[in-house]
Design a protein around this motif. Structure first.
Motif, mmCIF file in Angstrom:
data_model
loop_
_atom_site.group_PDB
_atom_site.id
_atom_site.type_symbol
_atom_site.label_atom_id
_atom_site.label_comp_id
_atom_site.label_asym_id
_atom_site.label_seq_id
_atom_site.Cartn_x
_atom_site.Cartn_y
_atom_site.Cartn_z
ATOM 1 N N TYR A 1 8.586 9.755 -64.306
ATOM 2 C CA TYR A 1 10.040 10.005 -64.230
ATOM 3 C C TYR A 1 10.316 11.501 -64.178
ATOM 4 O O TYR A 1 11.115 11.977 -63.353
ATOM 5 C CB TYR A 1 10.722 9.368 -65.435
ATOM 6 N N GLU B 1 10.883 3.838 -73.165
ATOM 7 C CA GLU B 1 10.852 4.719 -71.990
ATOM 8 C C GLU B 1 12.259 5.041 -71.503
ATOM 9 O O GLU B 1 12.536 6.174 -71.082
ATOM 10 C CB GLU B 1 10.003 4.069 -70.899
ATOM 11 N N LEU B 2 13.165 4.065 -71.582
ATOM 12 C CA LEU B 2 14.568 4.332 -71.251
ATOM 13 C C LEU B 2 15.124 5.434 -72.142
ATOM 14 O O LEU B 2 15.748 6.383 -71.660
ATOM 15 C CB LEU B 2 15.384 3.054 -71.427
ATOM 16 N N GLU C 1 13.549 8.875 -71.243
ATOM 17 C CA GLU C 1 13.873 9.371 -69.904
ATOM 18 C C GLU C 1 15.329 9.778 -69.781
ATOM 19 O O GLU C 1 15.653 10.821 -69.195
ATOM 20 C CB GLU C 1 13.494 8.311 -68.860
ATOM 21 N N VAL C 2 16.237 9.004 -70.368
ATOM 22 C CA VAL C 2 17.655 9.364 -70.282
ATOM 23 C C VAL C 2 17.937 10.650 -71.058
ATOM 24 O O VAL C 2 18.724 11.495 -70.624
ATOM 25 C CB VAL C 2 18.541 8.211 -70.783
ATOM 26 N N TYR D 1 21.333 3.170 -64.949
ATOM 27 C CA TYR D 1 20.524 4.386 -64.949
ATOM 28 C C TYR D 1 19.245 4.150 -64.163
ATOM 29 O O TYR D 1 18.564 3.134 -64.356
ATOM 30 C CB TYR D 1 20.162 4.770 -66.377
ATOM 31 N N ILE E 1 15.497 4.654 -63.831
ATOM 32 C CA ILE E 1 14.389 5.018 -64.713
ATOM 33 C C ILE E 1 13.079 4.569 -64.077
ATOM 34 O O ILE E 1 13.061 3.919 -63.022
ATOM 35 C CB ILE E 1 14.526 4.390 -66.114
ATOM 36 N N ALA F 1 21.184 2.814 -73.450
ATOM 37 C CA ALA F 1 21.065 3.971 -72.559
ATOM 38 C C ALA F 1 22.118 5.020 -72.892
ATOM 39 O O ALA F 1 21.891 6.227 -72.729
ATOM 40 C CB ALA F 1 21.212 3.535 -71.102
#
Length: 792
Positions: A270, A301-302, A305-306, A486, A488, A502
């Motif tokens: 990402y 991971e969300l 990454e956000v 989002y 991702i 998120a």
């Protein structure tokens, strides 16, 4: 606090108390466990109008309230839990000096206070507020003697961890553990509130798995083209104004609570795909860490990454542990005691009714510690709209419901053609697809807490449709609609995801940018809610979302229960916070935590101790337990000529407030010919030189002429009969003696210097007794709350 009645109007009849009737005065025993003395003592009074029987000390077990989750009442009992199953438990201990901690948090979050943003370190918090090492050891000894294996402590002496077979746990706590089914899922939990023989235990986490955090449902859909990219999110929520100044998250740390492991390669992919360079992350394992769960890893991971999408160069600490009561407590505890990150993102949670009220209080202590250290917690408010339990009853999500946590709700975001902010509405979906997991559909969580009262920063709000009085959720919002989700990378694929899980890390990333911007002006972001509500009146700081619904509550102008204050314009919000009121730090660093207030003059007395100037409770060793009555009656002892329980809540008084803080207070009299008494024994430590008593009291009277009804606070000596029983001896100090003519219908603080007792009573056990009396025509009542006796 306003008077409940005027002099011409008699007070309403009082309720029967939080646990029903007690036996009559001739058969009541005043019981008080001495703080710091293993095994405890019993106290009884041997003079007229008092308690007059002695109990054997083996009868010290008391019931812990709030251990059975409310949702269990709707579950179907399917039989006994396997007696050989081993459960890990987290035994929580109450903080010391709780009134002083609340006072400190008020000061440290008040821009007008000289102690504004003068936060504590974990070591300072431990010294001032955590249970003493002696208290922890006494709890360990008690648990070991009960047949359980002590595995360690966690937090700042807030938790003792144990494990044991179900049969041993049932025997130790006189509790029945059963299996249940609810909405097609299998659970286990207690059929009754457990009993404990230690006054220092306030909650047992792990007796059920109703309160295990629910796995978020981020609705990951593989797609190479859908969802907002980092650049689009930055532009829509105006992080670009900060990024253009070189503020990119450098030097900022973000922590995450996670209950699954993750694939580092997905996060790195990402970062590479969207040219998010410079950001780093590391895993912190708690209680052995967490296993890699396919669905759960998408959530982790969300989150990461956000947050990187907004603050690309921040450093991330990913705290992982097991999804058990003990695991969740330990993760939160390690985050606040490591104190490595001032911003925490939480996407896991559960319906408030799925957790016992005692567990919510145990978690609240951790969040209070975090707030004292200047840590901000952003928590997803849930994805079932106003029906967080996934049924047809209104409910909010934990921990977004906690006053020291910022709850983040959900919207549907539309951007303009150039990527700038276009419009938003509250997120909800009631289509057939969206009602597969919940009867009402999906939407951003919001509503009114059934557990926490309205905090100060929300006291002026009157949100449309609010049912009942309680903490309002959410505080803020951001895009959460999977249809406008989002972009991702998860499970090796690009895709799109939505949900308030998120929105929370988006706010965490934005907070990292705002914190970095404030640091350039030698300011700090601190615990967010005070800053966010303080900036709400600044034009442009928030996008006021006024359209849509969260399946029950409508969005509207200003604060609403669908979207809170709205969604961020990070650049304008940072400026609004920076332009807010500031205060000059006091000399000497961190402040002395005090609840504030001025002492009330003492009418007469025997003898009359000298009030302490300033009304503070100091920072010495706290000698009382359960100071604010929030953990039930124990170790307070009581007797009532009217057969009332004297530890009462607002619900016991026809929904009229009786407390100074929290939910419970001591309630004396309010009926004719009353003699009500409540007290606790304490031991003056050897070597102490100062002793201070502090409490809040409120006398209500329909007739303020004459002196027919009285309230006293008296210190007595005690004698031990050799078998653990105490008899009250002589009065050695009268801290207060008030009449119905002194009633003013509001709480006032009483602070008294008892240091003259130290030299003669060092190492001795004394007792503080609060007494209320009324005559044949009087209905005066007195409330007492937030009692503290400190030695230094």
């Amino acid at each position: 606090m306003q008077p409940y009645y005027t002099q011409s109007t008699p007070p309403p009849p009082r309720g029967k108390g939080r646990t029903g009737l007690v036996v009559g005065i001739t058969a009541v025993v005043l019981v008080a466990l001495v703080v710091g003395v293993a095994g405890g003592y019993f106290l009884f009074k041997a003079h007229p109008n008092a308690l007059n029987r002695v109990l054997n000390k083996n009868n010290s077990a008391h019931t812990l309230p709030g251990q059975v989750p409310a949702v269990a009442k709707s579950a179907h009992d399917t039989g006994a839990l396997d007696p050989n199953m081993v459960l890990p438990l987290s035994i929580s201990l109450p903080l010391r000096n709780q009134a002083a901690l609340r006072g400190f948090l008020t000061q440290v979050n008040n821009p007008e206070s000289p102690f504004y943003h003068q936060y504590l370190t974990p070591e300072q918090f431990h010294t001032r507020f955590s249970a003493s090492d002696a208290t922890v050891q006494s709890v360990k000894d008690y648990l070991s003697q009960s047949g359980l294996s002590v595995t360690g402590t966690s937090g700042s002496n807030q938790f003792v961890n144990v494990k044991g077979k179900v049969s041993d746990i049932e025997s130790a706590f006189e509790v029945q553990l059963r299996t249940y089914t609810l909405n097609g899922q299998s659970y286990y939990g207690p059929a009754n509130n457990p009993k404990v023989g230690s006054a220092f235990i306030q909650n047992i986490s792990g007796l059920d798995n109703f309160s295990a955090y629910h796995r978020p449902q981020p609705n990951f859909t593989p797609s190479a083209t859908s969802g907002f990219t980092p650049a689009q999110l930055q532009k829509a929520y105006n992080a670009t104004g900060l990024l253009s100044k070189g503020i990119d998250g450098s030097g900022q740390n973000i922590a995450f609570l996670e209950l699954s492991d993750f694939n580092a390669s997905d996060v790195q992919a990402y970062q590479q795909q969207y040219s998010l360079t410079g950001g780093t992350f590391e895993k912190v394992s708690v209680d052995g860490g967490a296993t890699l769960d396919a669905q759960g890893s998408v959530e982790v991971e969300l989150d990461m990454e956000v947050a990187f999408a907004i603050a690309a160069k921040a450093h991330q600490y990913v705290y992982e542990g097991p999804n058990t009561g003990q695991g969740i407590n330990d993760i939160y505890s390690q985050i606040v005691n490591d104190n490595k990150a001032k911003i925490v993102s939480i996407s896991w949670g559960l319906c408030e009714q799925s957790s016992g009220s005692a567990e919510l209080q145990a978690l609240s202590q951790i969040f209070a510690q975090g707030a004292s250290e200047g840590i901000t917690f952003f928590a997803a408010s849930g994805d079932s709209g106003a029906y967080d339990c996934g049924d047809t009853a209104l409910g909010v999500d934990s921990p977004a419901d906690d006053p020291n946590v910022t709850g983040v709700g959900g919207t549907s975001l539309t951007a303009n053609a150039d990527g700038t902010y276009g419009s938003e509405q509250a997120w909800s979906c009631s289509s057939a697809k969206c009602t597969q997991n919940a009867p009402n559909g999906e939407g951003g969580g919001g509503g009114v807490s059934a557990n926490f009262p309205v905090p100060t920063f929300q006291s002026s709000l009157q949100p449309a449709g609010a049912q009942g009085q309680g903490r309002y959720v959410p505080d803020v919002s951001a895009n959460a609609d999977p249809q406008t989700g989002y972009a991702i990378v998860a499970s090796g694929k690009s895709g799109v995801v939505g949900g308030t899980s998120a929105a929370a890390p988006l706010w965490a990333g934005g907070a990292a940018l705002m914190s970095a911007a404030l640091a350039k002006d030698n300011k700090s972001f601190g615990s967010a809610n005070t800053a966010l509500y303080g900036a709400a009146g600044t034009s442009g700081a928030f996008h006021d979302v006024a359209q849509g619904t969260n399946l029950h509550y409508n969005a509207g102008q200003g604060y609403d229960l669908a979207t809170g204050l709205g969604t961020p314009d990070f650049t304008n919000l940072a400026q609004a916070i920076a332009n807010g009121p500031t205060a000059t730090p006091p000399p000497g660093g961190t402040p002395t935590p005090t609840p504030g207030g001025n002492p009330t003059p003492t009418p007469g007395g025997n003898p009359t101790p000298t009030p302490v100037p300033g009304g503070g409770t100091g920072t010495g060793q706290e000698l009382l337990t359960n100071n604010s009555f929030e953990n039930g009656k124990s170790p307070w002892a009581e007797s009532s000529s009217g057969q009332f329980e004297l530890v009462a809540s607002s619900n016991d008084n026809q929904n009229q407030a009786v407390t100074h803080t929290g939910t419970y207070a001591a309630y004396l009299c309010g009926y004719k010919n009353c003699t009500d008494e409540i007290g606790q024994a304490f031991q003056i430590p050897s070597g102490a030189t100062q002793l201070t008593l502090s409490y809040w009291w409120d006398m209500e009277a329909s007739n303020t002429s004459g002196c027919n009804d009285k309230f006293t606070a008296t210190i007595y000596t005690t004698t031990d009969d050799g078998s653990g029983n105490l008899t009250l001896g002589n009065s050695v100090a009268q801290a207060q003696s008030a009449c119905n003519s002194d009633a003013n219908g509001s709480y006032a603080q009483k602070t008294v210097d008892l240091s003259q007792l130290v030299s003669a009573q060092s190492g001795q056990t004394l007792a503080i007794i609060f007494t209320g009396t009324t005559g044949g025509s009087g209905t005066t009542r007195t409330f007492v709350d937030d009692v503290s006796i400190q030695a230094s």
